[in-house]
Write a protein that holds these residues in place. Structure first.
Motif, short mmCIF file in Angstrom:
data_model
loop_
_atom_site.label_atom_id
_atom_site.label_comp_id
_atom_site.label_asym_id
_atom_site.label_seq_id
_atom_site.Cartn_x
_atom_site.Cartn_y
_atom_site.Cartn_z
N UNK A 89 6.81 -10.06 7.89
CA UNK A 89 6.07 -9.29 8.87
C UNK A 89 5.49 -8.07 8.17
N UNK A 90 4.16 -7.92 8.22
CA UNK A 90 3.48 -6.77 7.63
C UNK A 90 2.82 -5.99 8.75
N UNK A 91 3.20 -4.72 8.88
CA UNK A 91 2.66 -3.88 9.95
C UNK A 91 1.69 -2.86 9.37
N UNK A 92 0.39 -3.11 9.53
CA UNK A 92 -0.62 -2.15 9.07
C UNK A 92 -0.98 -1.15 10.16
N UNK A 93 -0.60 -1.46 11.39
CA UNK A 93 -0.91 -0.57 12.52
C UNK A 93 0.12 0.55 12.64
N UNK B 111 11.86 -10.77 6.47
CA UNK B 111 11.72 -9.55 5.69
C UNK B 111 10.47 -8.84 6.21
N UNK B 112 10.33 -7.55 5.92
CA UNK B 112 9.21 -6.80 6.48
C UNK B 112 8.66 -5.77 5.52
N UNK B 113 7.39 -5.42 5.73
CA UNK B 113 6.73 -4.35 4.98
C UNK B 113 6.03 -3.44 5.97
N UNK B 114 6.38 -2.16 5.90
CA UNK B 114 5.80 -1.14 6.78
C UNK B 114 4.71 -0.40 6.00
N UNK B 115 3.46 -0.57 6.43
CA UNK B 115 2.34 0.07 5.74
C UNK B 115 2.02 1.42 6.36
N UNK B 116 1.84 1.44 7.68
CA UNK B 116 1.49 2.69 8.34
C UNK B 116 2.51 3.03 9.41
N UNK B 117 2.27 4.15 10.09
CA UNK B 117 3.11 4.52 11.22
C UNK B 117 2.26 5.32 12.19
N UNK C 204 3.56 7.38 14.67
CA UNK C 204 4.14 8.71 14.89
C UNK C 204 5.22 8.95 13.85
N UNK C 205 5.48 10.21 13.55
CA UNK C 205 6.56 10.56 12.63
C UNK C 205 7.90 10.10 13.19
N UNK C 206 8.06 10.23 14.52
CA UNK C 206 9.32 9.84 15.14
C UNK C 206 9.63 8.37 14.92
N UNK C 207 8.60 7.52 15.07
CA UNK C 207 8.80 6.09 14.87
C UNK C 207 9.14 5.79 13.42
N UNK C 208 8.44 6.42 12.48
CA UNK C 208 8.71 6.18 11.07
C UNK C 208 10.15 6.56 10.72
N UNK C 209 10.58 7.74 11.18
CA UNK C 209 11.95 8.19 10.89
C UNK C 209 12.97 7.24 11.51
N UNK C 210 12.70 6.80 12.75
CA UNK C 210 13.60 5.87 13.42
C UNK C 210 13.75 4.57 12.64
#
Length: 323
Positions: free
Chosen positions: A213-217, A231-237, A239-245
């Motif tokens: 799963x690749x999340x560019x959004x 497995x996953x790859x986080x490209x963007x976020x 909100x800061x809250x979501x990224x930290x979570x």
């Protein structure tokens, strides 16, 4: 030379087109006459100094670099004495997150450039570096995508997403793309066989299972990654809250999830150039702005509704660097 300058943080309206001194060429650099740039979310984040922690890199109270801009394509006009891969007259493309590209000329390190494929244009290749590198490194470097695997790409119609769909297909993966209903036809035109329109199906309740799963959004939760992916790859976020979570939950889990920032290098740029040369991928450009409207181009992509990419051309009316 002309360049867009900034002396404080703010929106595109603070940019000023001014006459500035030519940059000083270093031993490992090329001087490039810019033919075109492209606009990226990174540009308006750096311009606004958001998120705030980014100012630790770009200047705490005011920008360190007066000239904005990362993606470029153009012609080499001078080389430093340590440059070995390029010569004057070469058409090159690349990116420098340290800035300086929104100008008539830029001095850039040899290591973040590659030669343009024959028959390509400056706007086309200027749209490749940040978005293309991010997509390639998300899928292959960090996602370890293999032929025949299934991949879900969230945010498939944007700059990074539309490259990710094409690159995944070029590497033999089976792609399921997530976008809005109005962009479904566009994403299908990229080659995606399966498309989930998030305004018709809640992606946070989607029960499909994928190798990657690749999340560019940047709106997927940690539970979304675990539910849908192996497995996953986080490209963007978003909100800061979501990224930290997401990152905090990753610490206490064995689920393989990677978050990264793309790094420019000649090898990966050459891979992208080869895929373009072989017509496996292409930059889909929604709009090309003249350089005089560069601030409007940044405002346009900041609205986050772009299909593919937005370019800005420095070619004068009646004059083409491509000749």
């Amino acid at each position: 030379m002309k360049a867009y300058t900034k002396t404080k943080y703010g929106g595109p309206e603070i940019l000023r087109l001014e006459e500035v001194e030519m940059p000083t060429l270093k031993e490992n650099q090329l001087t490039v006459k810019i033919g075109a740039n492209s606009a990226n979310p990174a540009d308006w984040h750096i311009l606004r100094g958001k998120p705030f922690f980014a100012r630790l890199t770009f200047g705490l109270f005011k920008p360190k670099n007066k000239i904005l801009g990362a993606d470029f394509a153009g012609i080499v006009t001078e080389i430093g004495k340590d440059v070995t891969q390029f010569k004057v007259g070469d058409k090159v493309f690349g990116e420098s997150l340290s800035g300086g590209a929104f100008a008539e000329y830029a001095c850039v390190e040899e290591s973040i450039c590659a030669k343009m494929p024959e028959g390509t244009t400056f706007p086309e290749m200027a749209c490749v570096p940040i978005a293309g590198l991010t997509a390639l490194q998300a899928l292959i470097t960090h996602g370890q995508l293999k032929k025949g695997e299934t991949v879900l790409i969230n945010g498939a119609s944007g700059g990074v997403g539309h490259f990710a769909v094409q690159i995944a297909l070029a590497y033999g993966a089976q792609v399921t793309a997530v976008c809005s209903g109005k962009n479904e036809e566009f994403v299908r035109s990229l080659g995606a066989r399966k498309v989930i329109a998030y305004d018709r199906e809640n992606i946070h309740q989607h029960t499909g299972k994928y190798d990657l799963v690749v999340d560019t959004n940047g709106n997927l939760s940690f539970n979304d990654y675990k539910r849908m992916g192996r497995r996953g790859v986080m490209v963007g976020f978003t909100t800061m809250g979501l990224m930290i979570s997401v990152l905090l939950k990753k610490v206490f889990s064995k689920f393989p999830l990677t978050q990264f920032t793309a790094e420019a290098n000649t090898k990966d740029l050459e891979i992208l150039a080869a895929l373009i040369r072989d017509k496996k991928i292409a930059a889909r450009i929604e709009k090309i702005f003249p350089y005089q409207e560069l601030p409007q181009a940044i405002g346009y992509i900041e609205a986050m509704r772009t299909k593919g990419k937005v370019a800005m051309s420095w070619e004068n009316e009646g004059e083409s660097l491509n000749r």
